[in-house]
Design a protein around this motif. Structure first.
Motif, PDB file in Angstrom:
ATOM      1  N   ALA A   1       0.856  -1.188   0.000  1.00 48.54           N
ATOM      2  CA  ALA A   1       0.000   0.000   0.000  1.00 48.54           C
ATOM      3  C   ALA A   1       0.886   1.230   0.000  1.00 48.54           C
ATOM      4  CB  ALA A   1      -0.890   0.011   1.236  1.00 48.54           C
ATOM      5  N   THR A   2       0.351   2.314  -0.518  1.00 46.71           N
ATOM      6  CA  THR A   2       1.016   3.609  -0.460  1.00 46.71           C
ATOM      7  C   THR A   2       0.410   4.394   0.697  1.00 46.71           C
ATOM      8  OG1 THR A   2       1.446   3.587  -2.821  1.00 46.71           O
ATOM      9  CG2 THR A   2       1.447   5.746  -1.756  1.00 46.71           C
ATOM     10  N   ALA A   3       1.266   5.002   1.499  1.00 48.44           N
ATOM     11  CA  ALA A   3       0.780   5.766   2.656  1.00 48.44           C
ATOM     12  C   ALA A   3      -0.219   6.834   2.188  1.00 48.44           C
ATOM     13  CB  ALA A   3       1.951   6.427   3.367  1.00 48.44           C
ATOM     14  N   PRO A   4      -1.339   7.002   2.913  1.00 46.54           N
ATOM     15  CA  PRO A   4      -2.312   8.044   2.545  1.00 46.54           C
ATOM     16  C   PRO A   4      -1.671   9.428   2.382  1.00 46.54           C
ATOM     17  CG  PRO A   4      -3.262   6.604   4.205  1.00 46.54           C
ATOM     18  CD  PRO A   4      -1.830   6.156   4.020  1.00 46.54           C
TER      19      PRO A   4
ATOM     20  N   GLN B   1      -0.506   9.422  -1.020  1.00 48.10           N
ATOM     21  CA  GLN B   1      -1.595   9.304  -2.000  1.00 48.10           C
ATOM     22  C   GLN B   1      -2.242  10.644  -2.294  1.00 48.10           C
ATOM     23  OE1 GLN B   1      -4.373   6.040  -1.906  1.00 48.10           O
ATOM     24  NE2 GLN B   1      -3.198   4.988  -0.330  1.00 48.10           N
ATOM     25  N   ILE B   2      -2.290  11.516  -1.311  1.00 43.14           N
ATOM     26  CA  ILE B   2      -3.017  12.783  -1.494  1.00 43.14           C
ATOM     27  C   ILE B   2      -2.360  13.677  -2.553  1.00 43.14           C
ATOM     28  CG2 ILE B   2      -3.707  14.909  -0.277  1.00 43.14           C
ATOM     29  CD1 ILE B   2      -4.588  13.061   2.064  1.00 43.14           C
TER      30      ILE B   2
ATOM     31  N   ALA C   1      -2.903  11.977  -5.927  1.00 45.39           N
ATOM     32  CA  ALA C   1      -4.258  12.153  -6.458  1.00 45.39           C
ATOM     33  C   ALA C   1      -4.451  13.552  -7.026  1.00 45.39           C
ATOM     34  CB  ALA C   1      -5.291  11.875  -5.373  1.00 45.39           C
TER      35      ALA C   1
ATOM     36  N   SER D   1      -2.461  11.861   8.084  1.00 47.29           N
ATOM     37  CA  SER D   1      -2.312  10.462   8.495  1.00 47.29           C
ATOM     38  C   SER D   1      -0.847  10.018   8.497  1.00 47.29           C
ATOM     39  CB  SER D   1      -3.095   9.556   7.545  1.00 47.29           C
ATOM     40  OG  SER D   1      -2.872   8.194   7.876  1.00 47.29           O
TER      41      SER D   1
ATOM     42  N   ALA E   1      -0.367   6.730   8.784  1.00 48.93           N
ATOM     43  CA  ALA E   1      -0.489   5.319   8.389  1.00 48.93           C
ATOM     44  C   ALA E   1       0.500   5.030   7.261  1.00 48.93           C
ATOM     45  CB  ALA E   1      -1.917   5.018   7.936  1.00 48.93           C
ATOM     46  N   GLY E   2       1.175   3.896   7.341  1.00 43.38           N
ATOM     47  CA  GLY E   2       2.148   3.548   6.320  1.00 43.38           C
ATOM     48  C   GLY E   2       3.421   4.368   6.402  1.00 43.38           C
TER      49      GLY E   2
ATOM     50  N   VAL F   1      -4.172  21.138  -1.002  1.00 39.51           N
ATOM     51  CA  VAL F   1      -4.491  19.758  -1.382  1.00 39.51           C
ATOM     52  C   VAL F   1      -4.723  18.891  -0.136  1.00 39.51           C
ATOM     53  CG1 VAL F   1      -3.386  17.692  -2.351  1.00 39.51           C
ATOM     54  CG2 VAL F   1      -3.504  19.816  -3.684  1.00 39.51           C
ATOM     55  N   TYR F   2      -3.964  19.137   0.904  1.00 40.23           N
ATOM     56  CA  TYR F   2      -4.178  18.358   2.137  1.00 40.23           C
ATOM     57  C   TYR F   2      -5.395  18.847   2.922  1.00 40.23           C
ATOM     58  CZ  TYR F   2       0.197  15.703   1.976  1.00 40.23           C
ATOM     59  OH  TYR F   2       1.193  14.835   1.633  1.00 40.23           O
ATOM     60  N   PHE F   3      -5.555  20.162   3.018  1.00 36.32           N
ATOM     61  CA  PHE F   3      -6.510  20.700   3.991  1.00 36.32           C
ATOM     62  C   PHE F   3      -7.714  21.384   3.368  1.00 36.32           C
ATOM     63  CE2 PHE F   3      -2.280  21.372   6.285  1.00 36.32           C
ATOM     64  CZ  PHE F   3      -2.331  20.131   6.891  1.00 36.32           C
ATOM     65  N   GLY F   4      -7.709  21.585   2.076  1.00 46.64           N
ATOM     66  CA  GLY F   4      -8.789  22.324   1.432  1.00 46.64           C
ATOM     67  C   GLY F   4      -8.436  23.792   1.349  1.00 46.64           C
TER      68      GLY F   4
END
Lengths: 396, 396
Positions: free
Chosen positions: A62-65, A68-69, A72, A158, A160-161, A188-191
């Motif tokens: 998996a790629t850490a979230p 991923q952000i 994406a 996050s 995670a990962g 991109v992370y926070f809006g």
């Protein structure tokens, strides 16, 4: 080799995936980024600066979230960068994999532990880079390499990962050369940034008493000139109390997180990590329990001081980056004084932005700004204006 | 076997260390506690409800800081308790190690994933127990077993040495039968409670529309009778939006944290975990990235709603605990509606206290209170007064 190729080879890990992107569209489609080799990327090994982890060769599924952000959002991932071993280190020197180059001061260390990420950004190899910051691992290399570096509010992105080192303090953040790129990544992370009330700029007088005078004397007049600045004292209970709170909690977490791994038979770790893990193992419950309670008081103090609209200005690090190969292990005072500065945001779980401020003896020096919880937008919105008022920004 | 022995055997893991203490002195020296088998205890295996982890037999070299703190306060650790496999589960049924007993309703499940901890507390085997709560794993078994259960502010208690499941949401907390014990443990973690301003009690009207009517109809008049209560709507954007925010973030974290482990060749996991991990692997960056931004908006909404002195009252769970062996896998609506309630504090990183409220059909039902960041002291200070106003407290 060209200079840029030299920087690249020292910044990126040998087992890095080739550059890739998830999509060609999105708000970051024109940007590339590097990722500290503490984050999982699907299909690659996460070595965390340790040869045993590299040899074990566990391929992440998996790629850490946190990675991923930006993917994406269309950013191209340029690869994985070197870190101090298991993210423990302030200078970026990795006994096994070398020391990334500080492009702004090639005879000096880049700072750590997000060393390769800082080097890749400062060297112009990528537009931004992800790092982690437990006790300064983004802020310090940001200052040393003359780039922007943001430690985020604890828990806002996050982990995670991402290899855990001291989970009570571990955060994800990023570095870039320009405030514009810093802000675009933040959105991109926070809006998008909402309406921000006016900021009260506070200068932590006692924090400017900590660094080497050549740094403090360069930074203090610059900080005072940043506009109407109220001067406050930060270190309630004294600087030693903050360090006495941070250290047992950080070491206790480290022992609980990596102690079993590090002590496994035949484990290959550097002497400095072995020493650090041995120190971590000596921390007792009687050290941890009061420190956990003290941390609550220090957090409340910081939140009171900042209110809804405050931002506190402090120096980022004790001094100019040390010279490469200059007996870094001996720099006890350097680490202690830098930690006294960085532990404030770490303890209070607050975001802190390093802004390149000026040059001292031809070497970059950063100034830092701490905001209240989820105050990243406020820091990023101010970054361009603050930078433009500083010599490093005026020169750019 | 006596009934208490039956409860004990089903609550504690077979590989539990024997009861021990670190000191005979301290504010908790008269109390015993159990620890969910997700926390490392030096010298023991941390099996996390999975047989492969038990077989691997990795002996922890360190005790998690979250466990060290009550030990340093003199509490006796009675041992380690069963959990849903890798802390994923709402009911406490572990395919490999069985289902702890719900002492308050022995034909029903205890709730999970901190199932053994809840069972040991409710059965009177220990005074309090540590659990973890990602999406309800303390609050739900608290409600099902008729005990107090506190999820803490995200990041306030160290999760070092605790198995990570979804690090953006994982927290440590505890359960007890009495508000007095809850508070005593809170003082050990956070220090003495300072002066608290008066609390504004807010009733989340829309949250009471979620549970099964037999639960909602029992709880709503009780909540309204708790004093001057302002009624508010909680679910800005609709309940589905909150679930659509929580799910991809939680699953994305789960995949990043346990995906590589779960997919290793020959890995023994239950069918339900395999299914859950397969689902987690389908979550894409395009799901995670917007959800991460939505979470920020929901957090700000909650913080605005709570202000400095608010506490929001909501039901803890959808319904009475299901019957043991009653096709738990089929209870999709039960999980969905409970998650709609529990995800609020999880998303906003806030503390939430379950208080035993009443009995419905002879089975305990809990009412929950959510406070602002670091509002545990406020919740614990209110707990005795609130409990005394509820049938479960009047009966006690």
């Amino acid at each position: 080799m060209t200079q840029i190729e030299t920087i690249r080879r020292a910044a990126f890990v040998g087992h890095s995936p080739a550059p890739f992107r998830a999509t060609w569209e999105g708000p970051l489609a024109d940007l590339s980024f590097a990722v500290k080799d503490l984050f999982d990327i699907e299909g690659a090994v996460t070595a965390c600066g340790n040869p045993d982890r590299l040899k074990a060769g566990v391929i992440a599924r998996a790629t850490a979230p946190a990675v991923q952000i930006p993917l994406a959002a269309g950013a191209q991932c340029a690869g994985k960068t070197h870190t101090d071993e298991v993210a423990c280190g302030m200078f970026g020197d990795n006994e096994f994999f070398g020391t990334p180059i500080n492009p702004a001061a090639p005879d000096r260390v880049p700072g750590g532990s997000s060393a390769g990420s800082a080097s890749a950004v400062a060297g112009g190899l990528v537009d931004f880079a992800l790092g982690t910051d437990t006790g300064g691992s983004i802020r310090v290399p940001g200052s040393f390499c003359g780039i922007f570096g943001l430690r985020t509010t604890f828990g806002r992105i996050s982990v995670a990962g991402v290899m855990a080192m001291a989970p009570s303090f571990d955060t994800v953040g990023w570095m870039a050369r320009s405030p514009a790129v810093m802000s675009r990544v933040g959105e991109v992370y926070f809006g998008p940034t909402g309406d921000l009330s006016a900021t009260r700029l506070l200068l932590a007088r006692d924090a400017f008493a900590i660094p080497n005078p050549r740094v403090a004397q360069a930074l203090l007049p610059l900080a005072r000139a940043l506009g109407p600045v109220a001067e406050v004292d930060l270190y309630r209970g004294g600087v030693a109390h903050w360090l006495d709170t941070f250290r047992p909690l950080q070491l206790g977490d480290l022992h609980a997180t990596l102690g079993t791994w590090a002590a496994a038979e035949g484990r290959q770790v550097s002497a400095s990590i072995a020493q650090r893990m041995a120190l971590a193992a000596t921390v007792t419950a009687a050290d941890i329990a009061p420190a956990a309670r003290w941390r609550e008081g220090l957090t409340e103090h910081m939140i009171d001081l900042l209110g809804a609209d405050g931002v506190i200005c402090i120096p980022t690090a004790h001094d100019l980056p040390p010279f490469v190969g200059g007996g870094l292990e001996q720099l006890i005072e350097f680490r202690e004084k830098t930690l006294a500065l960085t532990c404030v945001a770490s303890l209070a779980r607050l975001p802190q932005l390093n802004i390149p401020a000026t040059m001292v003896e031809g070497v970059p020096v950063g100034l830092s700004f701490i905001a209240g919880p989820r105050g990243e937008e406020r820091l990023l919105a101010m970054a361009a204006t603050l930078h433009a008022q500083l010599p490093a920004g005026r020169a750019a």
